[in-house]
Design a protein around this motif. Sequence first.
Motif, mmCIF file in Angstrom:
data_model
loop_
_atom_site.group_PDB
_atom_site.id
_atom_site.type_symbol
_atom_site.label_atom_id
_atom_site.label_comp_id
_atom_site.label_asym_id
_atom_site.label_seq_id
_atom_site.Cartn_x
_atom_site.Cartn_y
_atom_site.Cartn_z
ATOM 1 N N ASP A 25 0.809 -1.218 0.000
ATOM 2 C CA ASP A 25 0.000 0.000 0.000
ATOM 3 C C ASP A 25 0.841 1.267 0.000
ATOM 4 O O ASP A 25 0.391 2.301 -0.482
ATOM 5 C CB ASP A 25 -0.933 0.012 1.220
ATOM 6 N N THR A 26 2.074 1.204 0.514
ATOM 7 C CA THR A 26 2.845 2.427 0.732
ATOM 8 C C THR A 26 4.024 2.610 -0.210
ATOM 9 O O THR A 26 4.597 3.699 -0.258
ATOM 10 C CB THR A 26 3.363 2.487 2.184
ATOM 11 N N LEU A 27 4.396 1.592 -0.977
ATOM 12 C CA LEU A 27 5.503 1.710 -1.927
ATOM 13 C C LEU A 27 4.993 2.087 -3.315
ATOM 14 O O LEU A 27 4.024 1.492 -3.803
ATOM 15 C CB LEU A 27 6.265 0.394 -2.045
ATOM 16 N N VAL A 28 5.660 3.024 -3.958
ATOM 17 C CA VAL A 28 5.296 3.352 -5.334
ATOM 18 C C VAL A 28 5.789 2.279 -6.306
ATOM 19 O O VAL A 28 5.352 2.238 -7.456
ATOM 20 C CB VAL A 28 5.859 4.730 -5.755
ATOM 21 N N ASP A 29 6.691 1.406 -5.863
ATOM 22 C CA ASP A 29 7.296 0.409 -6.754
ATOM 23 C C ASP A 29 6.976 -1.020 -6.336
ATOM 24 O O ASP A 29 7.757 -1.940 -6.573
ATOM 25 C CB ASP A 29 8.814 0.605 -6.808
ATOM 26 N N ALA A 30 5.815 -1.242 -5.721
ATOM 27 C CA ALA A 30 5.495 -2.551 -5.132
ATOM 28 C C ALA A 30 5.105 -3.574 -6.206
ATOM 29 O O ALA A 30 3.941 -3.725 -6.537
ATOM 30 C CB ALA A 30 4.383 -2.418 -4.093
ATOM 31 N N ASP A 31 6.077 -4.303 -6.731
ATOM 32 C CA ASP A 31 5.814 -5.416 -7.640
ATOM 33 C C ASP A 31 5.214 -6.588 -6.870
ATOM 34 O O ASP A 31 5.663 -6.899 -5.762
ATOM 35 C CB ASP A 31 7.123 -5.904 -8.274
ATOM 36 N N TYR A 32 4.268 -7.286 -7.479
ATOM 37 C CA TYR A 32 3.691 -8.470 -6.846
ATOM 38 C C TYR A 32 4.771 -9.531 -6.601
ATOM 39 O O TYR A 32 4.903 -10.055 -5.495
ATOM 40 C CB TYR A 32 2.580 -9.035 -7.727
ATOM 41 N N GLY A 33 5.554 -9.829 -7.623
ATOM 42 C CA GLY A 33 6.592 -10.840 -7.474
ATOM 43 C C GLY A 33 7.688 -10.409 -6.523
ATOM 44 O O GLY A 33 8.043 -11.126 -5.585
ATOM 45 N N ASN A 34 8.249 -9.231 -6.757
ATOM 46 C CA ASN A 34 9.338 -8.745 -5.913
ATOM 47 C C ASN A 34 8.927 -8.646 -4.452
ATOM 48 O O ASN A 34 9.655 -9.061 -3.548
ATOM 49 C CB ASN A 34 9.781 -7.354 -6.394
ATOM 50 N N ASN A 35 7.768 -8.060 -4.206
ATOM 51 C CA ASN A 35 7.335 -7.824 -2.833
ATOM 52 C C ASN A 35 7.164 -9.138 -2.079
ATOM 53 O O ASN A 35 7.663 -9.300 -0.960
ATOM 54 C CB ASN A 35 6.021 -7.037 -2.841
#
Length: 455
Positions: free
Chosen positions: A359-369
Motif C-alpha cells: 500500500d505504501t511503496l510506489v514500486d510494489a511489484d507483486y513478485g518482488n514484494n
Amino acid sequence: MKGMGGMTAPSLLWFRQDLRLADHPALVAAAAAGPVIPVYVLDDEGPGDWAIGGAQRWWLHGSLASLAKDLEALGSRLILRRGRSEAVLANLLEESGAERVHATKHGEPWWRAADAALGERIELHDGNHLAPLGSICTGGGKHYRIYGSFWKALQGSLPPEKPVPAPKKLTAPARWPKGDKLADWHLLPTKPDWASDFHGTPGEATAQNTVRAFAAKVGDYEAHRNLPAEEGTSGLSPHLHHGEVSPRAVWHAMAGHKDAEKFLRELAWRDFTDNLTLDLPDYADRNGRPAFDKMKWRKAPKELRAWQQGRTGYPIVDAGMRQLWQSGWMHNRVRMITASFLIKHLLIDWREGERWFWDTLVDADYGNNSVNWQWIAGSGVDANMWSRIMTPIGQSEKFAAADYIRRWVPELADLSDAHIHDPETNGVRPDNYPAPIIGHREARERALAAGRAIR
C-alpha cells in the motif's frame, strides 16, 4: 482485415504496467496492423485483494498523464476505462469494431486470468523482461526456484534483444470510443495530501533521464548501494514497476560500463520473481515452506502500528519506516532491516509487512514484494535462514546511516555519529523519542525459540 466502409479495422493496444512508447513490441505490432486505439483499464476487481495500493495510485496518475501527452504527440490519444479488464476490453472490441487486442505479457495471476478470458482475441508480446517470460526453465521444463541457478541459466539468453524505438506516428481510428477523465478516478490524495513529498517524478521522459544519469555511475553501485545516506541506488524501481522503461533498455544502457554486473544481477532479479510466481501464483499469501504454517505469529496490533509509524525506538528502523510513509519509497538495505525487525524482533507475520509495503511503496511489484518478504522471513522457496537475525544497531553502524537517521528522525538530529545508532544504551535518548520496543537479545532468543518449535 477490412472493417466497415472498407477501412482497416483498428486494434486495441492494452496498456498495463508498460506505460511507455519506446521498446514496446505490442505497440509496434498494433501500429503495423493499422489504426490503433490505446486503452488503459483501471481494474480493481480482477486483482481482488491485490488491487494497487495508495502509493502506486499516486504514481499511476502521473504516469498516465505523461503517457496521454506522449500519445497525443503521435496523433493518438489514451482511452481510459474502469472495471474488470476482460469485460471492459470485450465491450471496447464491440464498440470500436476492433478485431484484436495487443498487449505485453505480465506474470501477475490476475493479468494472466484476464488474458485467458480474452482467448484468441488477444495477442501477447514480450517486452517487460530480459528474456521472454517463462522461457528460462530447468532441463525438466520447470521454472527455477533458486536465484543463483536462474541467473546461470539466464546467461544463455543474454544480452537481451536490443530495444526498438518508439513510432513517430500512430494511425487514428475512424471513430474514437468514449473514455473517462483521469481526474474523475481520484487517484491523487487530497485531504490530506499525504503524497506531497513523494519520491520521484512519473513518466517515460523522467525514466529515460534517470537511466542516462545512473549509467554514468553504475560502476560505483556495488560499493555504495548499501549506504542509505548516499545516492548509491539507481532510482529506477518505480519506473521499471510501471513500465516507463523496459528492462532490456536499462540493460543495454548499463552493460557497456565497467563494473556493471552487480547492478545487472539485481535487474535480473525482477525476471526471477516474475517467473517464480508463474508456478506459485499465490506466493503473496502462502508460505513457500510448509513448516512455516506452524509458526506461532504474535497478534500485536500496537507493536505493528509502532513499526508502521516509525516509533520502535530503533533509529534505523524508524528512519526507514518514516521514509516509506513520507516518500513512498525506502532504501533497499533498510527494507531488509525493517522487514527483519517486524518478522523476527516482533514475531509478527511477514504478510502484515508485505501488505503494508504493497500500500505504501510506489514500486510494489507483486513478485518482488512477496519473494523479498519471504526471503527475509525464511519461509520462501529461496530464502534466508530463520536463524539469521539482523541486528538493527549493528547494521546502522556498518552502513554509516547517521545522516540518513538525521534526515528522517529529526528528534535525533543533534546526536553524534557515535551515539545516534543507539541513543538508549548511550544514555542520550531525547524525551520525545521512544525507548526500544523490545531488547535485541530478548527478541533474538524469542525468535530462535519460535524457529526451533517448527523444525
